[in-house]
Scaffold this active site. Structure first.
Site, PDB file in Angstrom:
ATOM      1  N   ASP A  41       0.830  -1.224   0.000  1.00  0.00           N
ATOM      2  CA  ASP A  41       0.000   0.000   0.000  1.00  0.00           C
ATOM      3  C   ASP A  41       0.858   1.265   0.000  1.00  0.00           C
ATOM      4  OD1 ASP A  41      -2.479  -1.521   0.310  1.00  0.00           O
ATOM      5  OD2 ASP A  41      -1.794  -1.878   2.357  1.00  0.00           O
ATOM      6  N   LYS A  44       2.522   2.351  -5.153  1.00  0.00           N
ATOM      7  CA  LYS A  44       3.187   1.875  -6.375  1.00  0.00           C
ATOM      8  C   LYS A  44       2.383   2.236  -7.621  1.00  0.00           C
ATOM      9  CE  LYS A  44       3.305  -2.272  -4.595  1.00  0.00           C
ATOM     10  NZ  LYS A  44       2.978  -1.948  -3.194  1.00  0.00           N
ATOM     11  N   LYS A  46       0.639   4.922  -8.385  1.00  0.00           N
ATOM     12  CA  LYS A  46       0.955   6.265  -8.877  1.00  0.00           C
ATOM     13  C   LYS A  46       2.320   6.293  -9.551  1.00  0.00           C
ATOM     14  CE  LYS A  46       2.132  10.972  -7.646  1.00  0.00           C
ATOM     15  NZ  LYS A  46       2.070  12.109  -6.707  1.00  0.00           N
ATOM     16  N   ALA A  67      -4.174  -7.375  -4.111  1.00  0.00           N
ATOM     17  CA  ALA A  67      -3.369  -6.153  -4.162  1.00  0.00           C
ATOM     18  C   ALA A  67      -4.112  -5.100  -4.966  1.00  0.00           C
ATOM     19  CB  ALA A  67      -2.014  -6.441  -4.805  1.00  0.00           C
ATOM     20  N   GLY A  68      -4.309  -3.944  -4.383  1.00  0.00           N
ATOM     21  CA  GLY A  68      -4.984  -2.868  -5.089  1.00  0.00           C
ATOM     22  C   GLY A  68      -4.051  -1.708  -5.359  1.00  0.00           C
ATOM     23  N   HIS A  69      -4.001  -1.255  -6.612  1.00  0.00           N
ATOM     24  CA  HIS A  69      -3.222  -0.079  -6.970  1.00  0.00           C
ATOM     25  C   HIS A  69      -4.172   1.037  -7.369  1.00  0.00           C
ATOM     26  CE1 HIS A  69       0.642  -2.571  -8.012  1.00  0.00           C
ATOM     27  NE2 HIS A  69       0.344  -2.555  -6.733  1.00  0.00           N
ATOM     28  N   GLN A 252       2.071  -5.747  -3.238  1.00  0.00           N
ATOM     29  CA  GLN A 252       2.394  -5.859  -1.812  1.00  0.00           C
ATOM     30  C   GLN A 252       3.745  -5.209  -1.512  1.00  0.00           C
ATOM     31  OE1 GLN A 252       1.412  -9.218  -3.245  1.00  0.00           O
ATOM     32  NE2 GLN A 252      -0.707  -8.877  -2.751  1.00  0.00           N
ATOM     33  N   ARG A 331     -10.464  -1.925   4.302  1.00  0.00           N
ATOM     34  CA  ARG A 331     -10.087  -2.020   5.720  1.00  0.00           C
ATOM     35  C   ARG A 331      -9.207  -0.846   6.133  1.00  0.00           C
ATOM     36  NH1 ARG A 331      -7.455  -7.849   6.599  1.00  0.00           N
ATOM     37  NH2 ARG A 331      -6.402  -7.239   4.668  1.00  0.00           N
ATOM     38  N   GLY A 443       1.467  14.655  -3.185  1.00  0.00           N
ATOM     39  CA  GLY A 443       0.027  14.687  -3.398  1.00  0.00           C
ATOM     40  C   GLY A 443      -0.383  13.490  -4.223  1.00  0.00           C
TER      41      GLY A 443
END
Length: 462
Positions: A41, A44, A46, A67-69, A252, A331, A443
Site C-alpha cells: 500500500d 506503487k 501512482k 493487491a490494489g493499486h 504488496q 479495511r 500529493g
C-alpha cells in the site's frame, strides 16, 4: 542528501559486445523494477502510472486481486487489482505474468469498468497462459481457514490467494491455459478432491466443488478471457531483443515476502525484486534498475509485526489525512512512524538503487516527526530485522525525533521548494536508509511529484 555508490552498468540481454569503457559508464539501462519497500500500500500505482509513458511494456509479476493499486488523474481515482498500472497510457503494453493469480470473475468486472471508461484493453493487455486461476472454492477455503484461526488469524483479504498458491505447489492448480479445455479443469478438480481437498473443506464446514460446475465456469471464462491470453514470457524476450524498455511492477511489499517478510504474517508469493525473473521467465540481468516505493511514514493492513505502529491520536491523524483504507478491502490501515531498520533491510534484499517516497504531504502539520533508527530487544540494541514473530513481539523501536513543518506542500515541484524542516527530515531518511530518494510524491495526482536532479529516475521523467 545521501549519495549512493556508483552503479556498474551492463548491456541488456542480447545486446552486442561493447568496449569496456562503454560498459563502465556510458550505457544507460532501459529496464526498471518498481517494488514495495514496506508492508504494501505504498503508492506503487501512482509511481508506475507516472513512469509508464517512458516504457514500452509494464509487466506485473506476482500477487493477485488481493493487491490494489490506485491511480489518480483528471480529478478521478481509478482502482486496479489484477491489471498493471500502465493500462491508462497510450502505446504501453501491459503484461500479467505467470507468477500472478487471476480471479476470472473479478478480472472480468475490472475489464468491464475499464472499457466503460474508454480504455482499449484488447490492444494494451496480455495475460500469461501460465498464470494460475483462483477457483471459487479457493475463496471459500481461505475464509474458512481464517475463521478457524480466530485470534491467530493472518488477516488475509479472503480472496483465495493462499489456497490458490498452495494448489499450485501441490500441482493440482488450474491455469488460464487449462480453461480452453473444460474437461481438463474438471479432471484437475477431481484430482484435488481425491487428494484431500474434500475432507479439508468438510472439516471446515465449507462445501466441496462440483467438477462439472467447474468445467462450466471454465467454458464461460475462456470465452471471455481467451482472446487476452498468450505467451507473456515470449513477448518479454522479444522486447528485450528489440531493446524496448520494460517496467516490472510489483505488488504488496518487501516485509510481506513469503521468504523474507514477517513470516507467517506474509503474502503467498515473492514480492521482492528477486521474484521477477522466476515469475516472468526473464534472466536476472534483465532487471537492471530497482526502485522501492515507501511512504514517508508506515502502514500495515491485517495482523502481524509492526514495531512503529502508533495506536494513539497521531496514528488516527495519519490514517485520516492519508486516507489509509485498503483499495481492495476498504479495511482501515494501521499507521505509524517511518521504520529505517526495515527500510535498510528492504534496500539490501532488493538491491535498491533509489527510494520513491510517497505521501510526504500527509506529515504536514505535525509538530514533530519520528524515525525508528534501531530496535531494542532483550536489553540490547540492534539494527537488524528479527527472524521470528516471537522476537518481534519483544522489539521496542528507538526513535529519533525531528521538528515538523506546517507549510503546505501544494505546488512543490523541486526539493528547493520544500520547507527547511521537511528537507531536513528527507535528508535524514536517506542517510538512515542508506539509499537516495529518487522521487518524492507530495500529493495524490500525477503532477504532485518531485524528481530530484541526478536521480536514477530522471531519464524516465522527461
Amino acid at each position: 542528501m545521501y549519495t549512493a555508490p556508483p552503479i556498474q552498468c551492463i548491456p541488456p540481454v542480447g545486446a552486442p559486445r561493447l568496449p569496456a569503457l562503454f560498459l563502465l559508464g556510458a550505457y544507460v539501462m532501459p529496464n526498471l523494477a518498481v517494488i514495495g519497500a514496506q508492508w504494501g500500500d505504498e503508492g506503487k500505482g501512482k509511481v508506475v502510472d507516472l513512469l509508464a509513458p517512458h516504457f514500452s511494456v509494464v509487466a506485473r509479476y506476482q500477487g493477485g486481486p488481493n493487491a490494489g493499486h490506485t491511480v489518480v488523474f483528471g480529478g478521478k481515482s481509478h482502482a486496479l487489482h489484477h491489471i498493471p498500472s500502465g493500462i491508462f497510457r497510450d502505446g504501453v503494453r501491459n503484461l500479467v505474468g505467470a507468477g500472478t493469480l487471476v480471479d476470472p470473475d473479478a478480472l472480468l468486472g475490472e475489464l468491464a469498468k475499464l472499457r466503460d471508461e474508454g480504455v482499449p484493453v484488447e490492444s494494451r493487455l496480455l495475460l500469461s497462459a501460465r498464470a494460475h486461476v483462483i477457483m471459487p472454492f479457493h475463496r471459500d477455503l481461505d475464509a474458512a481457514l481464517e475463521g478457524r484461526l480466530a485470534g491467530a488469524a493472518i488477516g488475509t483479504t479472503k480472496r483465495g490467494i493462499g489456497p490458490a498458491y498452495s494448489a499450485k505447489s501441490q500441482r493440482w492448480g488450474v491455469r488460464l491455459a487449462d480453461l480452453e479445455t473444460p474437461d481438463d479443469v474438471a479432471a484437475r478438480v477431481e484430482q484435488a478432491l481425491g487428494a484431500g481437498l474434500a475432507q479439508q473443506l468438510q472439516a471446515l464446514g465449507a462445501a466441496a466443488p462440483d467438477p462439472r460446475e467447474s468445467a462450466r465456469l471454465a467454458e464461460r471464462w475462456w470465452a471471455e478471457l481467451g482472446p487476452l491470453v498468450g505467451d507473456v514470457t515470449e513477448e518479454l524476450h522479444q522486447a528485450i531483443a528489440d531493446r524496448r524498455s520494460i517496467l516490472f511492477e510489483g505488488a504488496q511489499g518487501t516485509m510481506l515476502d513469503i521468504d523474507h517478510g514477517t513470516y507467517p504474517f506474509v503474502t503467498s508469493s515473492s514480492t521482492i525484486a528477486g521474484g521477477i525473473p522466476a515469475s516472468l521467465g526473464v534472466p536476472p540481468r534483465a532487471v537492471e534498475t530497482v526502485v522501492g516505493v515507501a511512504k514517508a511514514y508506515a502502514t500495515r493492513v491485517g495482523a502481524g509485526p509492526f514495531p512503529t505502529e502508533d495506536k494513539g491520536a497521531t496514528g488516527d491523524q495519519l490514517r485520516e489525512a492519508g486516507r489509509e483504507y485498503g483499495t481492495t478491502t476498504g479495511r482501515p490501515r494501521r499507521c505509524g512512524w517511518f521504520d529505517a531498520v526495515a527500510m535498510r533491510y528492504a534496500v539490501r534484499v532488493n538491491g535498491l538503487d533509489a527510494i520513491t517516497l510517497t505521501k510526504f504531504d500527509v506529515l504536514t502539520g505535525l509538530p514533530t516527526v519520528k524515525i525508528a533508527t534501531a530496535y531494542e530487544i532483550d536489553g540490547g540494541r540492534t539494527t537488524s530485522v528479527p527472524p521470528t514473530v516471537r522476537a518481534y513481539d519483544r522489539v521496542r523501536p528507538v526513535y529519533e525525533e525531528l521538528p515538523g513543518w506546517s507549510e503546505s506542500l501544494d505546488g512543490v515541484r523541486s526539493l528547493a521548494d520544500l520547507p527547511r524542516n521537511a528537507r531536513a527530515y528527507l535528508a535524514r531518511l536517506e542517510e538512515l536508509s542508506e539509499c537516495p530518494v529518487g522521487l518524492l510524491s507530495v500529493g495524490a495526482d500525477r503532477a504532485a511529484t518531485v524528481i530530484p536532479a541526478g536521480s536514477v529516475l530522471e531519464r524516465w521523467s522527461k
